[in-house]
Write a protein that holds these residues in place. Structure first.
Motif, PDB file in Angstrom:
ATOM      1  N   GLU A 134      31.230  -9.059  31.442  1.00 42.07           N
ATOM      2  CA  GLU A 134      30.477  -9.813  30.443  1.00 42.07           C
ATOM      3  C   GLU A 134      28.977  -9.725  30.720  1.00 42.07           C
ATOM      4  N   ASP A 135      28.576 -10.220  31.878  1.00 39.64           N
ATOM      5  CA  ASP A 135      27.162 -10.186  32.238  1.00 39.64           C
ATOM      6  C   ASP A 135      26.902  -9.007  33.169  1.00 39.64           C
ATOM      7  N   ALA A 136      25.899  -8.226  32.842  1.00 40.64           N
ATOM      8  CA  ALA A 136      25.540  -7.083  33.674  1.00 40.64           C
ATOM      9  C   ALA A 136      24.897  -7.562  34.971  1.00 40.64           C
ATOM     10  N   VAL A 137      25.222  -6.891  36.070  1.00 41.69           N
ATOM     11  CA  VAL A 137      24.640  -7.183  37.373  1.00 41.69           C
ATOM     12  C   VAL A 137      23.548  -6.163  37.642  1.00 41.69           C
ATOM     13  N   THR A 138      22.385  -6.630  38.047  1.00 40.37           N
ATOM     14  CA  THR A 138      21.267  -5.743  38.329  1.00 40.37           C
ATOM     15  C   THR A 138      21.044  -5.663  39.831  1.00 40.37           C
ATOM     16  N   ALA A 139      21.112  -4.454  40.387  1.00 38.75           N
ATOM     17  CA  ALA A 139      20.897  -4.266  41.821  1.00 38.75           C
ATOM     18  C   ALA A 139      19.429  -4.530  42.156  1.00 38.75           C
ATOM     19  N   PRO A 140      19.145  -5.179  43.296  1.00 40.84           N
ATOM     20  CA  PRO A 140      17.781  -5.650  43.569  1.00 40.84           C
ATOM     21  C   PRO A 140      16.769  -4.555  43.855  1.00 40.84           C
ATOM     22  N   LEU A 147      28.253  -2.434  38.680  1.00 37.02           N
ATOM     23  CA  LEU A 147      29.471  -3.231  38.724  1.00 37.02           C
ATOM     24  C   LEU A 147      29.487  -4.118  39.960  1.00 37.02           C
ATOM     25  N   TRP A 148      28.967  -3.562  41.052  1.00 34.23           N
ATOM     26  CA  TRP A 148      28.951  -4.241  42.352  1.00 34.23           C
ATOM     27  C   TRP A 148      27.828  -3.619  43.171  1.00 34.23           C
ATOM     28  N   TYR A 149      27.196  -4.433  44.012  1.00 36.75           N
ATOM     29  CA  TYR A 149      26.175  -3.879  44.905  1.00 36.75           C
ATOM     30  C   TYR A 149      26.161  -4.661  46.222  1.00 36.75           C
ATOM     31  N   ARG A 243      25.876   0.688  45.657  1.00 35.44           N
ATOM     32  CA  ARG A 243      26.340   0.079  44.411  1.00 35.44           C
ATOM     33  C   ARG A 243      27.438   0.919  43.759  1.00 35.44           C
ATOM     34  N   LEU A 244      28.263   0.229  42.980  1.00 39.72           N
ATOM     35  CA  LEU A 244      29.227   0.863  42.087  1.00 39.72           C
ATOM     36  C   LEU A 244      28.601   0.908  40.705  1.00 39.72           C
ATOM     37  N   GLU A 245      28.479   2.083  40.150  1.00 43.17           N
ATOM     38  CA  GLU A 245      27.835   2.223  38.857  1.00 43.17           C
ATOM     39  C   GLU A 245      28.872   2.135  37.728  1.00 43.17           C
ATOM     40  N   PRO A 246      28.477   1.621  36.560  1.00 41.46           N
ATOM     41  CA  PRO A 246      29.392   1.602  35.408  1.00 41.46           C
ATOM     42  C   PRO A 246      29.885   3.009  35.074  1.00 41.46           C
ATOM     43  N   GLU A 247      31.123   3.093  34.601  1.00 40.42           N
ATOM     44  CA  GLU A 247      31.786   4.335  34.209  1.00 40.42           C
ATOM     45  C   GLU A 247      32.229   5.179  35.399  1.00 40.42           C
ATOM     46  N   CYS A 248      32.178   4.642  36.610  1.00 36.59           N
ATOM     47  CA  CYS A 248      32.684   5.393  37.758  1.00 36.59           C
ATOM     48  C   CYS A 248      34.187   5.157  37.909  1.00 36.59           C
TER      49      CYS A 248
END
Length: 317
Positions: A134-140, A147-149, A243-248
């Motif tokens: 739902e909410d996008a996560v932004t790596a710092p 998706l995850w960092y 980080r895990l990027e979207p669409e991986c």
């Protein structure tokens, strides 16, 4: 009446053992060795209980040599073979811990994955494409949608001219994300689980690495990162982001539950411990197999040869 041997033991403990243990405790705290071991365990897939058996065996072997044996001092005959044997024991201990730590996941992945359509509650293994929930996560550091960092900050600490990186901050996001295999989808809750980014080199392959003293104009805003982490400015700091990027491609071991607040079945930590792997199921299976086999061979050969050398040189056998 106090026996002479009791007095000797008390003096030995006070004069020799206590200062040594105190010094080791100071070094352990100063260099953050506990955090460093935890980080290595995260990268190797080894938990403390996986390493407990090999470490106890290695420590017991060295104690057997040190107490009744005759360990050669530096420069004495046999000191070099003893050092080589000691190194082999350490390598064998690490290899055995890696094999034990990854064996359970390998056994599970080897059985194949479940289709996400119609998943029942309970243990599962699913593989598909990772998507934002739902909410996008932004790596710092990178400022990229993820998706995850994880963010790890170390600072160089040393004695005299020798330095080593000591972890001063670690954080990771536990935001949920979606995995879709085409037949259906699940929501993954990574909190309480392990995330292994195995689509890259084991001890490297970070997405972003920045030194604290960098003067590059395209460097991320470290002041904001430091403020969020509660860190003071230090040019000896190093910031590393994974980080895990979207669409991986993502493979997940976990437990399916029904959560009325999620649009898909929820996979989280539970009856089956949650592990999130970067990569397709077949690629993950091959990597796990390599680590289990290589760890087992290194563990057996390294420990056996090293034990034979140190026992022989130490005069125990």
């Amino acid at each position: 009446m106090v026996a002479l041997v009791d007095i000797f033991v008390a003096v030995f403990v006070l004069v020799f053992l206590v200062p040594v243990l105190a010094m080791l405790a100071v070094l352990w705290y100063y260099f953050r060795l506990g955090r460093s071991l935890t980080h290595v365990g995260r990268r190797l897939g080894v938990r403390w209980w996986d390493a407990a058996g090999p470490v106890i065996a290695g420590t017991g072997l060295l104690a057997l040599v040190a107490l009744p044996g005759d360990v050669p001092a530096e420069g004495e005959p046999g000191s070099l073979p003893f050092a080589v044997g000691f190194g082999l024991v350490v390598v064998g201990t690490v290899g055995a811990a890696v094999a034990i730590g990854n064996l359970d996941e390998y056994r599970q992945v080897r059985r194949g994955t479940d289709a996400m359509a119609g998943l029942d509650e309970g243990p599962t293994i699913v593989s598909g494409t990772g998507e934002v929930d739902e909410d996008a996560v932004t790596a710092p550091l990178s400022g990229e949608q993820s998706l995850w960092y994880s963010l790890r900050v170390t600072e160089d600490r040393g004695i005299a001219h020798r330095t080593a990186p000591a972890e001063c901050h670690y954080e990771r996001t536990d935001a949920r994300f979606v995995v879709d295999d085409g037949s259906g989808a699940v929501v993954v809750d990574p909190s309480g689980g392990s995330v292994r980014l195995w689509g890259r080199p084991l001890m490297g392959g970070e997405d972003v690495r920045v030194r604290g003293g960098t003067g590059s104009t395209d460097a991320p805003d470290l002041a904001a990162v430091r403020e969020q982490a509660g860190l003071d400015a230090d040019p000896d700091q190093a910031f590393v982001e994974h980080r895990l990027e979207p669409e991986c491609a993502v493979t997940v071991l976990g437990t399916v539950t029904r959560d009325p607040e999620t649009r898909y079945p929820l996979v989280s930590d539970g009856e089956r411990r949650l592990v999130v792997f970067e990569g397709e199921a077949e690629a993950v299976r091959r990597r796990l197999r390599r680590w289990v086999r290589a760890g087992a061979v290194i563990g057996v050969v390294g420990f056996a040869v090293g034990a034979a050398v140190v026992l022989s040189v130490g005069g125990v056998v």
